[in-house]
Write an enzyme that holds these catalytic residues in place. Structure first.
Site, mmCIF file in Angstrom:
data_model
loop_
_atom_site.group_PDB
_atom_site.id
_atom_site.type_symbol
_atom_site.label_atom_id
_atom_site.label_comp_id
_atom_site.label_asym_id
_atom_site.label_seq_id
_atom_site.Cartn_x
_atom_site.Cartn_y
_atom_site.Cartn_z
ATOM 1 N N SER A 148 -59.717 -19.287 6.215
ATOM 2 C CA SER A 148 -59.314 -18.000 5.639
ATOM 3 C C SER A 148 -60.537 -17.097 5.564
ATOM 4 C CB SER A 148 -58.754 -18.211 4.227
ATOM 5 O OG SER A 148 -58.569 -16.989 3.552
ATOM 6 N N TYR A 161 -59.274 -21.175 -4.717
ATOM 7 C CA TYR A 161 -58.813 -21.139 -3.333
ATOM 8 C C TYR A 161 -59.992 -20.861 -2.399
ATOM 9 C CZ TYR A 161 -56.257 -19.508 0.816
ATOM 10 O OH TYR A 161 -55.781 -19.328 2.096
#
Length: 257
Positions: A148, A161
């Site tokens: 990501s 995250y």
């Protein structure tokens, strides 16, 4: 092998975790369209089998499905044994399964932290460890993580995250160090903001959506199909001398301030 032939996946086999929906489904279909025999993975047997049938109908490539818990090492061992029964050791492992949890750090729960670490990070360790043995014995393989932009960029409420995705970048480099001498390439793809079932509430939030469009030089959300070219490249002979790298597919987000 040169030219377009270097990107041909005919005769290759691939397992894509978390591929019964969202980004994973598009990636599985993209690999099949490029010639690979693909295994769809998910948590719901009916859903995974249905997606496999649909991919096979669209691409004309034999597509299988398996169901196992990527966060449980014993379940991964059993699941990969089933994969090996179906197609042998995969030529391509795509570690795509992941979750997101949001909360300010002072309110972040142990349960949400554990879910993020187990699903986004431990699963990649379990799968890579289990599959790499067969790849080493064969002397070839491709392992691709789906990371990501949050491996490089932080936002409020997603510190945990971001930590898991940052770890993916370093784990990918570690895989390169361990596996490159055996003819195996390990790389990662880091998507920006993509329009999927899971991000639909954010897409429909006009304030947030406007921020994404303004922050992304391309001026739009990513379409899951935008990831297929990068995946086919990293899965194919075209990337045989590319190892330990993270390829950002983010519309330019990480290139500008």
């Amino acid at each position: 092998m040169t030219g377009l032939a270097a990107f041909d996946l005919t005769g290759r086999t691939a397992l894509v975790t978390g591929s019964s929906q969202g980004i994973g489904r598009t990636l599985a279909e993209g690999l099949a369209a490029a010639g690979a025999t693909v295994i769809v993975h998910g948590r719901d047997e009916t859903k995974a089998a249905g997606v496999a049938s649909q991919i096979e109908a669209v691409t004309g490539r034999r597509t299988h499905s398996v169901v196992f818990d990527v966060t449980d090492a014993a379940a991964v061992d059993a699941g990969i044994a089933e994969v090996e029964r179906l197609i042998g050791t995969p030529d391509i492992l795509v570690n795509n399964a992941g979750v997101q949890r949001r909360a300010p750090i002072s309110e972040f729960s142990d349960a949400d932290w554990d879910a993020l670490v187990q699903t986004n990070l431990s699963s990649v360790f379990h799968l890579s460890r289990r599959v790499s043995g067969g790849m080493i014995a064969r002397g070839s393989g491709k392992i691709i993580q789906i990371g990501s932009v949050q491996s490089q960029l932080a936002r409020p409420s997603i510190a945990a995250y971001s930590a898991t995705k940052g770890a993916i970048v370093m784990f990918t480099k570690g895989l390169c160090a361990d596996l490159a001498p055996h003819g195996i390439q390990a790389n990662a793809i880091a998507p920006g903001y993509f329009d999927t079932e899971l991000t639909r509430p954010l897409v429909e939030d006009e304030t947030f959506s406007a921020w994404v469009r303004g922050r992304t030089p391309a001026g739009r959300w990513g379409d899951t199909k935008d990831l297929v070219g990068a995946l086919v490249f990293l899965s194919s002979a075209a990337s045989d001398f590319v190892n330990g790298q993270t390829l950002f597919v983010d519309g330019g987000m990480t290139a500008v301030v």
